[in-house]
Design a protein around this motif. Structure first.
Motif, PDB file in Angstrom:
ATOM      1  N   TYR A 193       0.800  -1.222   0.000  1.00 35.23           N
ATOM      2  CA  TYR A 193       0.000   0.000   0.000  1.00 35.23           C
ATOM      3  C   TYR A 193       0.836   1.277   0.000  1.00 35.23           C
ATOM      4  CZ  TYR A 193      -3.769  -3.243   0.689  1.00 35.23           C
ATOM      5  OH  TYR A 193      -4.648  -4.268   0.515  1.00 35.23           O
ATOM      6  N   GLY A 194       2.106   1.175   0.376  1.00 34.33           N
ATOM      7  CA  GLY A 194       2.967   2.349   0.335  1.00 34.33           C
ATOM      8  C   GLY A 194       3.659   2.532  -1.003  1.00 34.33           C
ATOM      9  N   PHE A 195       4.019   1.402  -1.627  1.00 32.48           N
ATOM     10  CA  PHE A 195       4.789   1.464  -2.863  1.00 32.48           C
ATOM     11  C   PHE A 195       4.172   0.667  -4.014  1.00 32.48           C
ATOM     12  CE2 PHE A 195       7.707   2.028   0.712  1.00 32.48           C
ATOM     13  CZ  PHE A 195       8.289   3.244   0.374  1.00 32.48           C
ATOM     14  N   ASN A 196       3.001   0.080  -3.782  1.00 35.04           N
ATOM     15  CA  ASN A 196       2.300  -0.732  -4.784  1.00 35.04           C
ATOM     16  C   ASN A 196       3.183  -1.867  -5.325  1.00 35.04           C
ATOM     17  OD1 ASN A 196      -0.030  -1.423  -6.145  1.00 35.04           O
ATOM     18  ND2 ASN A 196       0.505  -0.213  -7.956  1.00 35.04           N
ATOM     19  N   ILE A 197       3.946  -2.472  -4.414  1.00 37.03           N
ATOM     20  CA  ILE A 197       4.826  -3.585  -4.772  1.00 37.03           C
ATOM     21  C   ILE A 197       4.290  -4.848  -4.109  1.00 37.03           C
ATOM     22  CG2 ILE A 197       7.148  -4.549  -4.550  1.00 37.03           C
ATOM     23  CD1 ILE A 197       8.180  -1.647  -4.394  1.00 37.03           C
ATOM     24  N   SER A 198       4.140  -5.887  -4.896  1.00 38.41           N
ATOM     25  CA  SER A 198       3.698  -7.161  -4.361  1.00 38.41           C
ATOM     26  C   SER A 198       4.390  -8.274  -5.145  1.00 38.41           C
ATOM     27  CB  SER A 198       2.177  -7.294  -4.498  1.00 38.41           C
ATOM     28  OG  SER A 198       1.743  -8.501  -3.935  1.00 38.41           O
ATOM     29  N   ALA A 199       5.116  -9.120  -4.440  1.00 44.64           N
ATOM     30  CA  ALA A 199       5.815 -10.223  -5.096  1.00 44.64           C
ATOM     31  C   ALA A 199       6.001 -11.361  -4.103  1.00 44.64           C
ATOM     32  CB  ALA A 199       7.174  -9.756  -5.621  1.00 44.64           C
ATOM     33  N   MET A 200       5.931 -12.582  -4.607  1.00 44.57           N
ATOM     34  CA  MET A 200       6.060 -13.749  -3.745  1.00 44.57           C
ATOM     35  C   MET A 200       7.429 -13.772  -3.054  1.00 44.57           C
ATOM     36  SD  MET A 200       5.555 -17.888  -4.310  1.00 44.57           S
ATOM     37  CE  MET A 200       5.703 -17.760  -6.024  1.00 44.57           C
ATOM     38  N   ILE A 201       8.480 -13.363  -3.731  1.00 41.31           N
ATOM     39  CA  ILE A 201       9.809 -13.375  -3.125  1.00 41.31           C
ATOM     40  C   ILE A 201       9.858 -12.448  -1.906  1.00 41.31           C
ATOM     41  CG2 ILE A 201      10.808 -11.606  -4.627  1.00 41.31           C
ATOM     42  CD1 ILE A 201      12.646 -14.713  -3.308  1.00 41.31           C
ATOM     43  N   ILE A 202       9.134 -11.344  -1.957  1.00 38.69           N
ATOM     44  CA  ILE A 202       9.076 -10.424  -0.816  1.00 38.69           C
ATOM     45  C   ILE A 202       8.336 -11.078   0.340  1.00 38.69           C
ATOM     46  CG2 ILE A 202       8.163  -8.219   0.010  1.00 38.69           C
ATOM     47  CD1 ILE A 202       8.698  -7.158  -2.875  1.00 38.69           C
ATOM     48  N   ASP A 203       7.250 -11.787   0.035  1.00 38.47           N
ATOM     49  CA  ASP A 203       6.505 -12.497   1.084  1.00 38.47           C
ATOM     50  C   ASP A 203       7.379 -13.560   1.754  1.00 38.47           C
ATOM     51  OD1 ASP A 203       4.366 -10.955   0.275  1.00 38.47           O
ATOM     52  OD2 ASP A 203       3.431 -12.537  -0.907  1.00 38.47           O
ATOM     53  N   ILE A 204       8.144 -14.277   0.943  1.00 37.25           N
ATOM     54  CA  ILE A 204       9.035 -15.313   1.470  1.00 37.25           C
ATOM     55  C   ILE A 204      10.132 -14.676   2.318  1.00 37.25           C
ATOM     56  CG2 ILE A 204      10.760 -17.052   0.804  1.00 37.25           C
ATOM     57  CD1 ILE A 204       8.921 -17.585  -1.687  1.00 37.25           C
ATOM     58  N   LEU A 205      10.713 -13.601   1.825  1.00 36.96           N
ATOM     59  CA  LEU A 205      11.764 -12.897   2.577  1.00 36.96           C
ATOM     60  C   LEU A 205      11.237 -12.316   3.884  1.00 36.96           C
ATOM     61  CD1 LEU A 205      13.819 -11.123  -0.227  1.00 36.96           C
ATOM     62  CD2 LEU A 205      14.585 -12.960   1.296  1.00 36.96           C
ATOM     63  N   SER A 206       9.997 -11.823   3.879  1.00 39.08           N
ATOM     64  CA  SER A 206       9.446 -11.259   5.117  1.00 39.08           C
ATOM     65  C   SER A 206       9.320 -12.341   6.191  1.00 39.08           C
ATOM     66  CB  SER A 206       8.100 -10.570   4.866  1.00 39.08           C
ATOM     67  OG  SER A 206       7.088 -11.500   4.555  1.00 39.08           O
ATOM     68  N   LEU A 207       8.941 -13.543   5.797  1.00 41.91           N
ATOM     69  CA  LEU A 207       8.890 -14.667   6.741  1.00 41.91           C
ATOM     70  C   LEU A 207      10.287 -14.938   7.290  1.00 41.91           C
ATOM     71  CD1 LEU A 207       7.715 -17.191   8.150  1.00 41.91           C
ATOM     72  CD2 LEU A 207       7.980 -18.394   5.960  1.00 41.91           C
ATOM     73  N   PHE A 208      11.246 -15.027   6.400  1.00 43.33           N
ATOM     74  CA  PHE A 208      12.613 -15.339   6.821  1.00 43.33           C
ATOM     75  C   PHE A 208      13.187 -14.230   7.718  1.00 43.33           C
ATOM     76  CE2 PHE A 208      17.212 -16.010   6.303  1.00 43.33           C
ATOM     77  CZ  PHE A 208      17.265 -17.329   6.720  1.00 43.33           C
ATOM     78  N   ILE A 209      12.954 -12.985   7.365  1.00 40.53           N
ATOM     79  CA  ILE A 209      13.430 -11.857   8.177  1.00 40.53           C
ATOM     80  C   ILE A 209      12.804 -11.912   9.573  1.00 40.53           C
ATOM     81  CG2 ILE A 209      13.336  -9.335   8.439  1.00 40.53           C
ATOM     82  CD1 ILE A 209      13.579  -9.225   5.315  1.00 40.53           C
ATOM     83  N   GLY A 210      11.514 -12.188   9.643  1.00 43.90           N
ATOM     84  CA  GLY A 210      10.837 -12.299  10.936  1.00 43.90           C
ATOM     85  C   GLY A 210      11.412 -13.412  11.789  1.00 43.90           C
ATOM     86  N   LEU A 211      11.693 -14.553  11.167  1.00 41.17           N
ATOM     87  CA  LEU A 211      12.254 -15.687  11.908  1.00 41.17           C
ATOM     88  C   LEU A 211      13.679 -15.384  12.392  1.00 41.17           C
ATOM     89  CD1 LEU A 211      10.930 -18.631   9.705  1.00 41.17           C
ATOM     90  CD2 LEU A 211      10.191 -18.038  12.024  1.00 41.17           C
ATOM     91  N   VAL A 212      14.492 -14.759  11.540  1.00 41.45           N
ATOM     92  CA  VAL A 212      15.865 -14.422  11.933  1.00 41.45           C
ATOM     93  C   VAL A 212      15.854 -13.390  13.064  1.00 41.45           C
ATOM     94  CG1 VAL A 212      18.002 -13.298  11.160  1.00 41.45           C
ATOM     95  CG2 VAL A 212      16.926 -15.043   9.728  1.00 41.45           C
ATOM     96  N   LEU A 213      15.029 -12.361  12.926  1.00 40.26           N
ATOM     97  CA  LEU A 213      14.959 -11.331  13.966  1.00 40.26           C
ATOM     98  C   LEU A 213      14.507 -11.929  15.299  1.00 40.26           C
ATOM     99  CD1 LEU A 213      15.260  -8.369  14.723  1.00 40.26           C
ATOM    100  CD2 LEU A 213      12.924  -8.004  13.945  1.00 40.26           C
ATOM    101  N   SER A 214      13.513 -12.793  15.263  1.00 37.79           N
ATOM    102  CA  SER A 214      13.046 -13.413  16.507  1.00 37.79           C
ATOM    103  C   SER A 214      14.118 -14.339  17.085  1.00 37.79           C
ATOM    104  CB  SER A 214      11.727 -14.154  16.299  1.00 37.79           C
ATOM    105  OG  SER A 214      11.882 -15.225  15.398  1.00 37.79           O
ATOM    106  N   SER A 215      14.892 -15.001  16.249  1.00 42.81           N
ATOM    107  CA  SER A 215      15.993 -15.841  16.743  1.00 42.81           C
ATOM    108  C   SER A 215      17.041 -14.996  17.456  1.00 42.81           C
ATOM    109  CB  SER A 215      16.660 -16.603  15.596  1.00 42.81           C
ATOM    110  OG  SER A 215      15.801 -17.578  15.089  1.00 42.81           O
ATOM    111  N   ILE A 216      17.345 -13.839  16.886  1.00 46.22           N
ATOM    112  CA  ILE A 216      18.315 -12.936  17.517  1.00 46.22           C
ATOM    113  C   ILE A 216      17.819 -12.506  18.900  1.00 46.22           C
ATOM    114  CG2 ILE A 216      19.362 -10.631  17.360  1.00 46.22           C
ATOM    115  CD1 ILE A 216      19.429 -11.129  14.258  1.00 46.22           C
ATOM    116  N   ILE A 217      16.548 -12.148  18.972  1.00 42.72           N
ATOM    117  CA  ILE A 217      15.970 -11.749  20.264  1.00 42.72           C
ATOM    118  C   ILE A 217      16.012 -12.913  21.253  1.00 42.72           C
ATOM    119  CG2 ILE A 217      13.815 -11.061  21.416  1.00 42.72           C
ATOM    120  CD1 ILE A 217      13.211  -9.441  18.784  1.00 42.72           C
TER     121      ILE A 217
END
Length: 184
Positions: free
Chosen positions: A102-126
């Motif tokens: 909604y901010g940049f009108n960008i939607s792609a499956m690779i971004i969805d996959i990366l967002s999952l991975f980023i969330g998991l890595v960040l939570s692992s760090i915490i």
């Protein structure tokens, strides 16, 4: 460094792999309703966040029972890690999706996959920071478990009774509901 931090470090990859399987398991099961309770039943943001819950629980439950005696795992700390992982991953998936869509009108499956991975890595760090810290947990493990059961109940409720808002809307299949139910 504590040996348990290695287990937590591996959590990102292990949970990610299980999530990939969970993404497709509902379709592979022939749209089995029991599988639909724990796996995504459509392509909404809510269903993708729900998709992370059981893999996170499975990882921390299995590793606890395998390593609890060998590494003397603090069950009060260990019980809160799935909750932290689920919350952080859900927030990251939601923020990245809505910001880009909604901010940049960008939607792609690779971004969805990366967002999952980023969330998991960040939570692992915490979780690693908590594991190596000297913080004494005042929250008994059973409070974390009760909270996880409540979260699961909420996920189940909204799985079958989704609100009619964008968070629950599957734009690919044009539905708020179960993909199989829509096609029937």
């Amino acid at each position: 460094m504590k040996r348990t931090t290695y287990i937590i470090s591996a959590s990102s990859l292990a949970i990610f792999a299980i999530c990939v399987i969970f993404h497709y398991i509902y379709k592979w099961s022939g749209y089995n309703e029991i599988i639909g309770a724990i796996a995504p039943i459509n392509e909404s943001i809510f269903q993708h966040i729900k998709m992370t819950f059981i893999p996170i629980i499975l990882f921390y439950l299995i590793t606890y029972f395998i390593f609890r005696k060998k590494y003397i795992i603090n069950k009060d700390k260990w019980a809160i890690y799935p909750l932290i992982t689920f919350i952080i991953t859900g927030i990251i998936i939601t923020i990245i999706y809505y910001t880009l869509k909604y901010g940049f009108n960008i939607s792609a499956m690779i971004i969805d996959i990366l967002s999952l991975f980023i969330g998991l890595v960040l939570s692992s760090i915490i979780n690693i920071k908590l594991e190596i810290s000297n913080i004494i947990f005042k929250i008994p493990y059973y409070i974390s478990i009760i909270t996880l059961v409540i979260v699961f109940g909420i996920l189940l409720y909204f799985n079958y009774y989704p609100l009619e808002v964008n968070f629950f809307y599957d734009k690919i299949n044009n539905t708020y509901r179960n993909v199989k139910m829509k096609k029937a």
